[in-house]
Motif scaffolding. Structure first.
Motif, PDB file in Angstrom:
ATOM      1  N   ASN A  57      19.713  35.250  32.102  1.00  0.00           N
ATOM      2  CA  ASN A  57      20.724  34.610  32.927  1.00  0.00           C
ATOM      3  C   ASN A  57      20.197  34.412  34.342  1.00  0.00           C
ATOM      4  O   ASN A  57      19.116  34.886  34.699  1.00  0.00           O
ATOM      5  CB  ASN A  57      22.000  35.458  32.955  1.00  0.00           C
ATOM      6  CG  ASN A  57      21.883  36.653  33.881  1.00  0.00           C
ATOM      7  OD1 ASN A  57      22.443  36.677  34.979  1.00  0.00           O
ATOM      8  ND2 ASN A  57      21.117  37.667  33.459  1.00  0.00           N
ATOM      9  N   THR A  58      20.972  33.702  35.150  1.00  0.00           N
ATOM     10  CA  THR A  58      20.649  33.562  36.579  1.00  0.00           C
ATOM     11  C   THR A  58      21.856  33.931  37.434  1.00  0.00           C
ATOM     12  O   THR A  58      21.995  33.439  38.550  1.00  0.00           O
ATOM     13  CB  THR A  58      20.198  32.123  36.906  1.00  0.00           C
ATOM     14  OG1 THR A  58      21.179  31.196  36.421  1.00  0.00           O
ATOM     15  CG2 THR A  58      18.849  31.816  36.286  1.00  0.00           C
ATOM     16  N   VAL A  59      22.721  34.779  36.908  1.00  0.00           N
ATOM     17  CA  VAL A  59      23.883  35.268  37.665  1.00  0.00           C
ATOM     18  C   VAL A  59      23.598  36.668  38.200  1.00  0.00           C
ATOM     19  O   VAL A  59      23.875  36.970  39.364  1.00  0.00           O
ATOM     20  CB  VAL A  59      25.151  35.268  36.790  1.00  0.00           C
ATOM     21  CG1 VAL A  59      26.335  35.877  37.549  1.00  0.00           C
ATOM     22  CG2 VAL A  59      25.485  33.849  36.342  1.00  0.00           C
ATOM     23  N   LEU A  60      23.015  37.517  37.374  1.00  0.00           N
ATOM     24  CA  LEU A  60      22.655  38.881  37.783  1.00  0.00           C
ATOM     25  C   LEU A  60      21.171  38.916  38.132  1.00  0.00           C
ATOM     26  O   LEU A  60      20.325  38.452  37.354  1.00  0.00           O
ATOM     27  CB  LEU A  60      22.949  39.865  36.661  1.00  0.00           C
ATOM     28  CG  LEU A  60      22.564  41.323  36.926  1.00  0.00           C
ATOM     29  CD1 LEU A  60      23.341  41.888  38.112  1.00  0.00           C
ATOM     30  CD2 LEU A  60      22.781  42.172  35.675  1.00  0.00           C
ATOM     31  N   TRP A  61      20.865  39.508  39.301  1.00  0.00           N
ATOM     32  CA  TRP A  61      19.492  39.521  39.794  1.00  0.00           C
ATOM     33  C   TRP A  61      19.011  40.947  40.006  1.00  0.00           C
ATOM     34  O   TRP A  61      19.756  41.796  40.499  1.00  0.00           O
ATOM     35  CB  TRP A  61      19.401  38.729  41.103  1.00  0.00           C
ATOM     36  CG  TRP A  61      19.681  37.279  40.885  1.00  0.00           C
ATOM     37  CD1 TRP A  61      20.905  36.688  40.713  1.00  0.00           C
ATOM     38  CD2 TRP A  61      18.718  36.239  40.760  1.00  0.00           C
ATOM     39  NE1 TRP A  61      20.756  35.347  40.499  1.00  0.00           N
ATOM     40  CE2 TRP A  61      19.424  35.036  40.529  1.00  0.00           C
ATOM     41  CE3 TRP A  61      17.324  36.196  40.845  1.00  0.00           C
ATOM     42  CZ2 TRP A  61      18.788  33.815  40.361  1.00  0.00           C
ATOM     43  CZ3 TRP A  61      16.676  34.983  40.686  1.00  0.00           C
ATOM     44  CH2 TRP A  61      17.408  33.807  40.447  1.00  0.00           C
ATOM     45  N   ARG A  62      17.761  41.182  39.628  1.00  0.00           N
ATOM     46  CA  ARG A  62      17.119  42.479  39.839  1.00  0.00           C
ATOM     47  C   ARG A  62      16.262  42.391  41.095  1.00  0.00           C
ATOM     48  O   ARG A  62      15.524  41.422  41.301  1.00  0.00           O
ATOM     49  CB  ARG A  62      16.252  42.863  38.643  1.00  0.00           C
ATOM     50  CG  ARG A  62      15.497  44.182  38.830  1.00  0.00           C
ATOM     51  CD  ARG A  62      14.756  44.575  37.549  1.00  0.00           C
ATOM     52  NE  ARG A  62      14.001  45.806  37.755  1.00  0.00           N
ATOM     53  CZ  ARG A  62      12.696  45.867  37.983  1.00  0.00           C
ATOM     54  NH1 ARG A  62      11.971  44.757  38.035  1.00  0.00           N
ATOM     55  NH2 ARG A  62      12.108  47.038  38.164  1.00  0.00           N
ATOM     56  N   LEU A  63      16.335  43.430  41.925  1.00  0.00           N
ATOM     57  CA  LEU A  63      15.639  43.460  43.209  1.00  0.00           C
ATOM     58  C   LEU A  63      14.740  44.688  43.261  1.00  0.00           C
ATOM     59  O   LEU A  63      15.155  45.790  42.890  1.00  0.00           O
ATOM     60  CB  LEU A  63      16.643  43.511  44.356  1.00  0.00           C
ATOM     61  CG  LEU A  63      17.839  42.539  44.243  1.00  0.00           C
ATOM     62  CD1 LEU A  63      18.880  42.851  45.287  1.00  0.00           C
ATOM     63  CD2 LEU A  63      17.356  41.114  44.378  1.00  0.00           C
ATOM     64  N   VAL A  64      13.521  44.496  43.730  1.00  0.00           N
ATOM     65  CA  VAL A  64      12.586  45.608  43.924  1.00  0.00           C
ATOM     66  C   VAL A  64      11.978  45.472  45.313  1.00  0.00           C
ATOM     67  O   VAL A  64      11.398  44.424  45.636  1.00  0.00           O
ATOM     68  CB  VAL A  64      11.475  45.617  42.861  1.00  0.00           C
ATOM     69  CG1 VAL A  64      10.509  46.773  43.125  1.00  0.00           C
ATOM     70  CG2 VAL A  64      12.058  45.732  41.466  1.00  0.00           C
ATOM     71  N   ALA A  65      12.126  46.510  46.113  1.00  0.00           N
ATOM     72  CA  ALA A  65      11.533  46.540  47.449  1.00  0.00           C
ATOM     73  C   ALA A  65      10.528  47.689  47.498  1.00  0.00           C
ATOM     74  O   ALA A  65      10.830  48.802  47.061  1.00  0.00           O
ATOM     75  CB  ALA A  65      12.606  46.735  48.512  1.00  0.00           C
ATOM     76  N   THR A  66       9.336  47.420  48.007  1.00  0.00           N
ATOM     77  CA  THR A  66       8.289  48.431  48.027  1.00  0.00           C
ATOM     78  C   THR A  66       7.974  48.880  49.449  1.00  0.00           C
ATOM     79  O   THR A  66       8.012  48.088  50.400  1.00  0.00           O
ATOM     80  CB  THR A  66       6.997  47.894  47.392  1.00  0.00           C
ATOM     81  OG1 THR A  66       6.575  46.717  48.091  1.00  0.00           O
ATOM     82  CG2 THR A  66       7.203  47.574  45.927  1.00  0.00           C
ATOM     83  N   THR A  67       7.668  50.166  49.576  1.00  0.00           N
ATOM     84  CA  THR A  67       7.093  50.757  50.782  1.00  0.00           C
ATOM     85  C   THR A  67       5.803  51.445  50.344  1.00  0.00           C
ATOM     86  O   THR A  67       5.509  51.511  49.145  1.00  0.00           O
ATOM     87  CB  THR A  67       8.045  51.772  51.425  1.00  0.00           C
ATOM     88  OG1 THR A  67       8.111  52.943  50.592  1.00  0.00           O
ATOM     89  CG2 THR A  67       9.440  51.188  51.604  1.00  0.00           C
ATOM     90  N   PRO A  68       4.996  51.967  51.253  1.00  0.00           N
ATOM     91  CA  PRO A  68       3.756  52.628  50.823  1.00  0.00           C
ATOM     92  C   PRO A  68       3.973  53.795  49.870  1.00  0.00           C
ATOM     93  O   PRO A  68       3.102  54.094  49.043  1.00  0.00           O
ATOM     94  CB  PRO A  68       3.130  53.098  52.145  1.00  0.00           C
ATOM     95  CG  PRO A  68       3.633  52.113  53.157  1.00  0.00           C
ATOM     96  CD  PRO A  68       5.035  51.810  52.732  1.00  0.00           C
ATOM     97  N   THR A  69       5.127  54.463  49.952  1.00  0.00           N
ATOM     98  CA  THR A  69       5.329  55.665  49.146  1.00  0.00           C
ATOM     99  C   THR A  69       6.439  55.541  48.118  1.00  0.00           C
ATOM    100  O   THR A  69       6.544  56.380  47.220  1.00  0.00           O
ATOM    101  CB  THR A  69       5.669  56.856  50.064  1.00  0.00           C
ATOM    102  OG1 THR A  69       6.855  56.548  50.811  1.00  0.00           O
ATOM    103  CG2 THR A  69       4.518  57.145  51.018  1.00  0.00           C
ATOM    104  N   GLN A  70       7.287  54.510  48.203  1.00  0.00           N
ATOM    105  CA  GLN A  70       8.437  54.392  47.305  1.00  0.00           C
ATOM    106  C   GLN A  70       8.639  52.941  46.872  1.00  0.00           C
ATOM    107  O   GLN A  70       8.126  52.009  47.496  1.00  0.00           O
ATOM    108  CB  GLN A  70       9.720  54.878  47.999  1.00  0.00           C
ATOM    109  CG  GLN A  70       9.765  56.357  48.314  1.00  0.00           C
ATOM    110  CD  GLN A  70      11.077  56.726  48.985  1.00  0.00           C
ATOM    111  OE1 GLN A  70      11.537  56.040  49.907  1.00  0.00           O
ATOM    112  NE2 GLN A  70      11.705  57.810  48.540  1.00  0.00           N
TER     113      GLN A  70
END
Length: 361
Positions: free
Chosen positions: A229-242
């Motif tokens: 689908n294009t209604v629900l979106w998954r988000l991933v944000a990265t930092t050096p440790t997490q």
């Protein structure tokens, strides 16, 4: 995209270009064949699962090489088309034959027409693939950068069904009405791609605002649709440790994202990031990866494709002292569909309290 979608797209493009110059079934068949060819690279075993991953959608998806292949493929199609047409004329009763050199618009397409049609089929395949998150090396041999817009999931019936309906209508009607149906399918599917990109940019703005409010100084942000689908979106944000995972539905009441933090293995990345398997995945995933201790082995995960804690591409690199010098094993994990699909439906509708079930190996 999945094989059915590429076959449908190839057939639709073939019919759009050649449907008035040859039999519709020939245009659809050759479009389906050419639309499938680039993905045959999936059968090549490079001897290593990471190489198999990063070499998929490489030369066979490069615009330069596909452009070189189009004239040859067009010549083969035109020759077979004319031979089949000649056989049909000879087999037809004398009172129903089209004179040689006649004006029958379906008497076989010329080499130039077939070359154009199959070139369009070949290049639309990787261009569509580049709209997914996987990574398509469009510019080989000049650049091995893996392009991945990530605005559409690899399987999305809202994109595929209009193409199938248009092609089937063209095959059944075999006239101008069928051509209009086919053109409408192409237009609707293209508009859906444009919608997916616009929705992605909207969610990207919401995600960046939420990161700022949460005090998360992210190095990278991935915004890609949840499955189908294009209604629900998954988000991933990265930092050096997490890495921080969140979901946002266009039906959510609040324009905010709830982030969940997970360790990324910063110390391990600093120690092993120069090794070949880690460096390859780091480049191919644009930095969206993690490295963890898994007992006596290091586990390398591409964070782009999956739902925490299940990921399509997770690799066992062997013991820390032997990384890069021992065979790599791919470890596949998938969600329990009995739990994941109901969660997907609930979360898509804006239920922010829905929880995802555990993964199964």
């Amino acid at each position: 995209m999945d094989s059915l979608t590429q076959i449908a797209l190839g057939s639709a493009v073939g019919v759009a270009v050649m449907g008035r110059r040859t039999a519709v079934w020939k245009a659809a068949l050759w479009g389906a064949v050419a639309g499938t060819l680039p993905d045959l690279d999936a059968f090549i075993d490079h001897g290593d699962p990471i190489l198999n991953m990063t070499r998929h959608r490489a030369e066979s998806h490069a615009l330069f090489f596909l452009t070189l292949a189009a004239p040859l493929l067009g010549w083969i199609a035109s020759r077979l088309d004319h031979r089949a047409d000649g056989f049909q004329r000879r087999a037809a009763p004398s009172w129903n034959r089209t004179p040689s050199g006649g004006s029958d618009p379906r008497s076989g397409g010329a080499w130039g027409h077939w070359t154009l049609a199959l070139w369009l089929v070949l290049i639309t395949h990787p261009l569509l693939d580049a709209m997914t998150v996987y990574g398509t090396q469009l510019l080989l041999p000049f650049s091995d950068h893996p392009y991945g817009v990530g605005s559409i999931f690899i399987i999305d019936l809202a994109y595929t069904v209009p193409l199938i309906v248009g092609v089937v209508a063209a095959l059944r009607l075999k006239d101008a009405r069928g051509q209009r149906w086919n053109a409408a399918g192409l237009v609707l599917s293209t508009l859906y791609l444009a919608w997916s990109f616009g929705a992605q940019q909207h969610v990207d703005r919401i995600a960046r605002s939420s990161l700022q409010q949460a005090g998360i100084d992210a190095q990278g942000l991935l915004v890609t649709p949840a499955p189908f689908n294009t209604v629900l979106w998954r988000l991933v944000a990265t930092t050096p440790t997490q890495y921080h995972e969140g979901y946002y539905s266009l039906l959510d009441d609040q324009a905010e994202v709830r982030w969940t933090a997970y360790p990324r293995g910063g110390d391990l990345i600093a120690r092993h990031g120069h090794t070949d398997p880690v460096a390859r995945i780091a480049a191919f995933s644009h930095g969206f990866f993690s490295l963890h201790n898994g007992g006596d082995s290091l586990l390398l995960t591409d964070l782009r494709m999956g739902l925490e804690p299940s990921y399509t591409f997770r690799f066992d690199l062997g013991s820390p002292a032997a990384v890069g010098h021992v065979p790599v094993t791919q470890l596949g994990m998938r969600p329990d569909l009995g739990r994941a699909l109901p969660w997907l439906w609930q979360r898509l509708q804006g239920n922010t309290h829905a929880t995802l079930g555990a993964a199964t190996p």
